[in-house]
Scaffold this motif. Structure first.
Motif, PDB file in Angstrom:
ATOM      1  N   MET A 583      39.706  20.788  40.232  1.00 43.28           N
ATOM      2  CA  MET A 583      40.221  20.685  38.867  1.00 43.28           C
ATOM      3  C   MET A 583      39.128  20.003  38.041  1.00 43.28           C
ATOM      4  SD  MET A 583      43.275  21.960  39.375  1.00 43.28           S
ATOM      5  CE  MET A 583      44.280  21.516  37.952  1.00 43.28           C
ATOM      6  N   LEU A 584      38.415  20.802  37.257  1.00 40.81           N
ATOM      7  CA  LEU A 584      37.176  20.336  36.634  1.00 40.81           C
ATOM      8  C   LEU A 584      37.412  19.495  35.375  1.00 40.81           C
ATOM      9  CD1 LEU A 584      35.057  23.590  37.029  1.00 40.81           C
ATOM     10  CD2 LEU A 584      35.003  21.553  38.465  1.00 40.81           C
ATOM     11  N   SER A 585      36.520  18.508  35.213  1.00 42.42           N
ATOM     12  CA  SER A 585      36.528  17.654  34.030  1.00 42.42           C
ATOM     13  C   SER A 585      35.119  17.102  33.845  1.00 42.42           C
ATOM     14  CB  SER A 585      37.538  16.515  34.195  1.00 42.42           C
ATOM     15  OG  SER A 585      37.537  15.672  33.065  1.00 42.42           O
ATOM     16  N   TYR A 586      34.935  16.274  32.808  1.00 45.04           N
ATOM     17  CA  TYR A 586      33.607  15.690  32.601  1.00 45.04           C
ATOM     18  C   TYR A 586      33.430  14.385  33.375  1.00 45.04           C
ATOM     19  CZ  TYR A 586      36.096  13.013  28.944  1.00 45.04           C
ATOM     20  OH  TYR A 586      36.978  12.231  28.242  1.00 45.04           O
ATOM     21  N   SER A 587      34.426  14.016  34.193  1.00 42.30           N
ATOM     22  CA  SER A 587      34.281  12.832  35.042  1.00 42.30           C
ATOM     23  C   SER A 587      34.876  13.130  36.412  1.00 42.30           C
ATOM     24  CB  SER A 587      34.968  11.619  34.420  1.00 42.30           C
ATOM     25  OG  SER A 587      36.371  11.749  34.503  1.00 42.30           O
ATOM     26  N   THR A 588      34.476  12.335  37.389  1.00 37.07           N
ATOM     27  CA  THR A 588      34.960  12.518  38.760  1.00 37.07           C
ATOM     28  C   THR A 588      35.798  11.317  39.173  1.00 37.07           C
ATOM     29  OG1 THR A 588      33.068  13.880  39.388  1.00 37.07           O
ATOM     30  CG2 THR A 588      34.243  12.776  41.178  1.00 37.07           C
ATOM     31  N   GLY A 589      36.979  11.583  39.740  1.00 35.83           N
ATOM     32  CA  GLY A 589      37.847  10.513  40.226  1.00 35.83           C
ATOM     33  C   GLY A 589      38.326   9.599  39.118  1.00 35.83           C
ATOM     34  N   ALA A 595      41.949  11.664  26.771  1.00 34.28           N
ATOM     35  CA  ALA A 595      43.035  12.648  26.804  1.00 34.28           C
ATOM     36  C   ALA A 595      42.696  13.854  27.672  1.00 34.28           C
ATOM     37  CB  ALA A 595      43.357  13.100  25.375  1.00 34.28           C
ATOM     38  N   ASP A 596      41.465  14.351  27.569  1.00 36.94           N
ATOM     39  CA  ASP A 596      41.079  15.543  28.331  1.00 36.94           C
ATOM     40  C   ASP A 596      41.068  15.266  29.832  1.00 36.94           C
ATOM     41  OD1 ASP A 596      40.816  17.004  26.027  1.00 36.94           O
ATOM     42  OD2 ASP A 596      38.649  16.666  25.835  1.00 36.94           O
ATOM     43  N   VAL A 597      40.588  14.062  30.206  1.00 34.94           N
ATOM     44  CA  VAL A 597      40.564  13.704  31.625  1.00 34.94           C
ATOM     45  C   VAL A 597      41.987  13.519  32.143  1.00 34.94           C
ATOM     46  CG1 VAL A 597      39.776  12.018  33.320  1.00 34.94           C
ATOM     47  CG2 VAL A 597      38.302  12.632  31.403  1.00 34.94           C
ATOM     48  N   GLU A 598      42.833  12.873  31.330  1.00 36.98           N
ATOM     49  CA  GLU A 598      44.210  12.626  31.756  1.00 36.98           C
ATOM     50  C   GLU A 598      44.965  13.945  31.941  1.00 36.98           C
ATOM     51  OE1 GLU A 598      45.405   9.780  32.792  1.00 36.98           O
ATOM     52  OE2 GLU A 598      43.409   8.949  32.391  1.00 36.98           O
ATOM     53  N   LYS A 599      44.668  14.918  31.095  1.00 36.06           N
ATOM     54  CA  LYS A 599      45.317  16.228  31.244  1.00 36.06           C
ATOM     55  C   LYS A 599      45.012  16.815  32.619  1.00 36.06           C
ATOM     56  CE  LYS A 599      43.663  20.066  29.317  1.00 36.06           C
ATOM     57  NZ  LYS A 599      43.361  21.157  28.331  1.00 36.06           N
TER      58      LYS A 599
END
Length: 707
Positions: A583-589, A595-599
């Motif tokens: 599940m990709l995002s601009y941060s890991t773990g 908001a985008d990471v929390e989604k």
């Protein structure tokens, strides 16, 4: 050391390139790096079109010059030195491959020793077993050979021919792997196989196969005829220059005597000053009551009078009309001596050749003879062949709504020729079939259905109106529904809904919205799935990844993102890919917030709750998901990091740009978009889709339909 196979023939014009293409396709199903080697080429100045064709299908990534040994001149000058050079050149190819298809010489006068004997000597020195190709037709030049009417060899002829050829192999100590009789008499295949098998001394372990004669493979295209006659295309559709000419009619007589002599697929040679005959032939071809022609060649170099030009323009015939300065005799001779070539640009010949090989040669037995193990690496070609094999085994019916698009017709012909699926094409039957005939395509096995067919239109309208009735005042009347369902996307979707087809592929000429809107209304989502989404199957050099969603949902919520992940994992499994979901995002773990990471974090939690046995990690950055070294630093305890196979992007902007970036920069083959979440499969095409893209999507849809 690479496994190799040496394809050699005992004479010219056996159709060795057809066999070579089939062998290459068979090996690339299971082997990662399959190369091609030509021990002897005609010259270094002119490229070998057979080698060019095969290199396009090979998976070893070798260039043309690397794959050539020596020239005929080198063999004439010093056969022993040439052999040493061939061995040296081959070893470089062998070192870069898992398997090598070695294609012997083409009988253009090597001299002494005999050409088969010299090929056998090469094979023995390369340590490659020989697959011997025997021609099922008596070799000759002229009209009969060029147009596929060379006399067939009898079973006894083939036995004697095999005995002579096998004796030459034994003299040079070459090992025999198998025998293929190509261009064999279709009426006597079993007798021919039995006769050739009886000529093999001392063993019954050497398989013998026979491929029947097919006139398409030896017939010249109109484009080849244009070139051979030094001609110029003056009228007609240049796309039809790819059609094969299956006969020649010399129309140097009156109109009423020419018309009864027209035959299907013929090229008609007309003296340039016989404009009455020219017009009669054009009108006969356009009428639909005479045989369909491949083209016309006007000889003599005469210019057409202006009134005739206007009249031809008014007829609007797509039939190619070629003008040549040659005489009638010269024109006829050049046409009848023009041979058909299995070249990269000839899709019809390519499909015919592969279909004939697949239908008549036991590919699994061939792989077993070479003792090839299935590779753990999956190349794009291996994946494509795997799709086609699976679809062929399932044999579903797929509807193609865009019957007015030439790419769709070409893809349909390929699908039918190779037995990938049954096909229904939407369009007016006369128009669709006429265009296919003009293109030289065989779609006789396809159902062609008009979207204005009253029986189906009324049936579909009643069903559609009932489906939409729950919408209350917005529901259409039956009369309105009758208009709606004549739209090809609605008509095709209704065919799938009512079981008249197992799936639909569209979008070559329509937008994504036009293709999938009816599916949302009619097919609807599967139970437990909240949204329809899409994935691309990204075939990289050594593996296949799944990217979602790159085409449908612009900015998914956490719940929608979880739906996409679950559906994508299911799609991966369906195509033999073990799902490990990133599940990709601009941060890991826990390293980032916002908001985008929390989604993404919430979506990951939902996926774990719904599918506790699914391997899923998120949020995670792409590099940590894909690269083991980065994963060791950023997510050392993850079962997904560094090994992800399913990549779920947080939004459409990211997904669409990433798949295109990987496609362009890494040379990946992007197959899709593959729609997921629907009760029955509907798949969308890019409007820039190639014929192969359409074929792949049909195969995918058939696999989805089979569950």
């Amino acid at each position: 050391m690479a496994r190799s196979i040496y394809l050699s023939s005992a004479e010219g014009h056996t159709g060795k390139s057809t066999i070579a293409l089939g062998i290459l396709a068979t090996l690339t199903r299971t082997t990662a790096k399959v190369g091609v080697f030509r021990p002897i080429a005609r010259s270094t100045a002119e490229r070998d079109y057979v080698l060019d064709l095969l290199l396009e299908q090979s998976t070893a990534g070798l260039d043309y010059d690397t794959c050539v040994g020596v020239t005929y001149d080198d063999v004439h000058t010093d056969p022993d030195a040439a052999l040493s050079r061939i061995v040296e050149r081959y070893k470089a190819v062998e070192a870069a491959c898992d398997a090598v298809v070695i294609v012997g010489s083409d009988y253009t006068d090597v001299g002494s020793p005999t050409e088969l004997g010299y090929n056998a000597r090469i094979a023995a020195n390369l340590g490659a077993p020989v697959l011997l190709a025997l021609g099922g037709r008596h070799t000759q030049s002229g009209v009969g050979e060029a147009l596929g009417r060379a006399e067939a060899r009898t079973a006894d002829d083939m036995r004697q021919f095999a005995e002579l050829s096998l004796a030459e192999l034994r003299v040079e100590h070459a090992s025999l792997l198998a025998v293929i009789v190509n261009r064999a008499d279709p009426e006597n295949l079993e007798e021919i196989v039995s006769a050739v098998a009886s000529a093999i001394p001392g063993t019954t372990d050497v398989p013998v196969w026979a491929i029947p004669e097919d006139p398409v493979l030896v017939a010249p295209t109109m484009g080849a005829i244009l070139e051979a006659t030094d001609g110029t295309l003056i009228k007609g559709d240049k796309e039809l220059l790819s059609r094969e000419a299956l006969g020649v009619v010399v129309a140097a007589m009156s109109m009423d005597n020419v018309l009864p002599r027209l035959v299907d697929g013929a090229v008609v040679v007309v003296p340039g000053d016989r404009t009455d005959v020219l017009l009669a032939v054009l009108l006969a071809n356009a009428s639909g009551t005479f045989p369909s022609l491949a083209g016309i060649v006007l000889n003599g170099g005469f210019e057409l009078p202006e009134p005739i030009e206007r009249l031809i323009e008014g007829v609007r015939s797509p039939l190619p009309v070629i003008s040549t300065p040659l005489t009638t005799y010269e024109t006829a001779v050049r046409i009848t001596h023009t041979r058909g070539r299995l070249a990269a640009e000839s899709r019809n010949k390519f499909d015919t050749a592969l279909a004939l090989f697949e239908q008549n040669i036991d590919g699994d037995a061939l792989i077993e003879l070479l003792d090839l193990n299935r590779s753990s690496v999956i190349t794009p070609l291996m994946f494509e062949y795997g799709l086609i094999e699976r679809a062929r085994s399932e044999r579903r019916r797929i509807v193609l709504p865009e019957g007015n698009d030439d790419r769709i017709l070409r893809a349909a012909a390929t699908v039918l020729a190779r037995g990938i699926a049954d096909i229904t094409i939407l369009g007016e039957p006369f128009e669709v079939r006429s265009r296919a005939i003009e293109l030289g395509l065989d779609i006789a096995a396809a159902d062609v259905v008009s979207p204005f067919d009253d029986v189906l239109r009324f049936k579909f309208a009643n069903s559609y109106a009932e489906l939409r009735a729950y919408k209350g005042k917005a529901a259409p009347t039956v009369e309105q529904a009758r208009d709606t369902v004549t739209d090809v996307s609605y008509f095709g979707t209704m065919m799938v809904h009512l079981g008249l087809a197992d799936g639909m592929v569209s979008g070559a000429a329509h937008t994504t919205a036009h293709t999938i809107r009816p599916a949302f209304e009619i097919i609807k989502t599967r139970p437990g799935v909240g949204v329809v989404s899409s994935v691309f199957l990204m075939a990289l050099a050594d593996r296949v990844l799944v990217y979602g969603d790159c085409a449908v949902i612009p900015d998914p919520t956490s719940e929608q993102l979880a739906d996409i992940a679950v559906s994508s994992a299911g799609t991966a499994e369906q195509f033999g890919i073990e799902p490990r979901v990133a599940m990709l995002s601009y941060s890991t773990g826990e390293s980032g917030s916002g908001a985008d990471v929390e989604k993404v974090r919430d979506a990951t939690a939902i996926v774990r709750e719904r599918m506790p046995d699914l391997l899923v990690e998120g949020p995670i950055q792409y590099d940590a998901a894909a690269d083991a070294a980065v994963a060791a630093a950023k997510a050392p305890h993850s079962a997904v990091a560094g090994r992800a196979t399913v990549f779920i992007f947080p939004d459409l902007n990211t997904g669409n740009n990433t798949y295109k970036a990987v496609q362009r920069s890494a040379g990946a083959v992007a197959i899709g978009p593959v729609l997921q979440g629907l009760n029955k499969p509907i798949n969308d095409l890019s409007r820039g889709a190639t014929v192969q893209d359409i074929v792949n999507t049909v195969a995918i849809t058939a696999i989805q339909a089979a569950g």
